[in-house]
Design an enzyme around this catalytic site. Structure first.
Site, PDB file in Angstrom:
ATOM      1  N   ARG A  24     -45.943 -34.366   3.622  1.00 25.23           N
ATOM      2  CA  ARG A  24     -46.876 -35.376   4.136  1.00 25.23           C
ATOM      3  C   ARG A  24     -47.766 -34.783   5.229  1.00 25.23           C
ATOM      4  NH1 ARG A  24     -45.787 -40.102   8.152  1.00 25.23           N
ATOM      5  NH2 ARG A  24     -47.568 -41.470   7.799  1.00 25.23           N
ATOM      6  N   HIS A  26     -51.844 -34.759   5.293  1.00 22.89           N
ATOM      7  CA  HIS A  26     -52.607 -35.341   6.397  1.00 22.89           C
ATOM      8  C   HIS A  26     -53.498 -34.295   7.061  1.00 22.89           C
ATOM      9  CE1 HIS A  26     -50.601 -39.439   7.308  1.00 22.89           C
ATOM     10  NE2 HIS A  26     -50.448 -39.137   6.032  1.00 22.89           N
ATOM     11  N   ASN A  78     -50.506 -41.099  12.409  1.00 23.18           N
ATOM     12  CA  ASN A  78     -49.707 -39.871  12.415  1.00 23.18           C
ATOM     13  C   ASN A  78     -48.496 -39.939  13.335  1.00 23.18           C
ATOM     14  OD1 ASN A  78     -51.171 -38.429  10.509  1.00 23.18           O
ATOM     15  ND2 ASN A  78     -52.569 -37.552  12.025  1.00 23.18           N
ATOM     16  N   HIS A  89     -45.070 -39.401  -3.649  1.00 23.26           N
ATOM     17  CA  HIS A  89     -44.247 -40.488  -3.121  1.00 23.26           C
ATOM     18  C   HIS A  89     -42.903 -40.588  -3.831  1.00 23.26           C
ATOM     19  CE1 HIS A  89     -47.868 -42.898  -1.308  1.00 23.26           C
ATOM     20  NE2 HIS A  89     -47.587 -41.788  -0.654  1.00 23.26           N
TER      21      HIS A  89
END
Length: 273
Positions: A63, A67, A95, A192
């Site tokens: 992740r 990001h 975040n 996911h």
């Protein structure tokens, strides 16, 4: 990508999509073969150590890489600390749930000891994300390297990161703005299949009528996420630490955790008729 295909294709396309978010002509596989030949091995060993202590941290590293890449390209800017004059990406609200920064710091320390000033943090993140996917059962894929670390990191830039509440049209426009197609977007969402989510990212779906959410799944989630709580749940409850295609199978049963997950399914389903 057909819904029934295996995790191998998912991993490959996720890798390609992430690489596209900040692709540069100078990137190449084996970039550190001469300047720091042990670089990828060091990253792999440290990631494996971290996963022994915390089996879920690989999802955090994956992740974090996404990001980082989605905001300014894969430049490591998500790792930069805030200053008195500037709030950096890592301290933006979206975040605040990122974890694993201490692992990246530990890996960087090892790399600096082996090859001072050679391996960029941006490449470190890319290697760590790949090794996390492999640990969870995904295939090993080659990572082109040679990324340069960015020096700019601004909280406001994170406003473009995808929200769990976005619908298909909004998500598609957002990913197209980054040079990614709708197919790329749907494939990237397959990440996911590992990791956890905080209840506040999807509770609107649990306590309001949502016909896109299976009622049995909703009932189970309400037990895990009572009103006012912000517990965590597995994004793929069947195999939360396995990089497979159960995420897509869940969408077929209206068991996508986020609204942004399930929104991609109806349109895709119509295309297959």
């Amino acid at each position: 990508m057909a819904w029934g295909r295996g995790a191998t294709l998912v991993v490959l396309v996720v890798a390609l999509c992430l690489s596209a978010l900040g692709a540069d002509a100078h990137l190449k596989v084996g970039y550190y073969s001469y300047s720091c030949p042990a670089a990828e091995l060091i990253v792999k060993e440290e990631v494996e150590k971290a996963l022994i202590d915390d089996p879920g941290v690989g999802a955090d590293l994956l992740r974090m890489h996404f990001h980082d890449c989605f905001v300014r390209g894969c430049d490591g800017s998500v790792l930069i600390d805030s200053t008195e004059d500037n709030t950096a990406e890592k301290d933006a609200h979206i975040n605040l749930t990122l974890e694993g920064f201490e692992i990246i710091d530990a890996i960087k320390e090892k790399l600096e000891a082996a090859c001072k000033g050679v391996v960029s943090c941006a490449d470190l993140l890319a290697f760590a994300a790949r090794d996390s996917v492999v640990h969870y059962g995904g295939i090993h894929y080659k990572v082109p390297a040679g990324r340069r670390d960015g020096t700019v990191s601004k909280e406001g830039d994170t406003s473009i990161l995808p929200s769990p509440a976005l619908d298909l049209t909004e998500l598609t426009k957002l990913f197209i703005s980054k040079g990614l197609s709708q197919n790329d977007m749907i494939t990237l969402s397959g990440a996911h299949t590992v990791g956890i989510a905080h209840c506040d990212a999807f509770t609107d779906r649990l306590y309001n009528t949502d016909e896109t959410l299976d009622w049995k799944y909703a009932a189970a989630l309400r037990k895990q996420c009572p009103p006012g709580s912000n517990n965590t749940v597995s994004m793929d409850p069947k195999s939360p630490q396995r990089f497979d295609n159960h995420y897509y199978r869940s969408l077929l049963r209206k068991r996508g955790l986020f609204a942004s997950d399930q929104t991609s399914f109806p349109r895709r389903a119509r295309r297959r008729r």
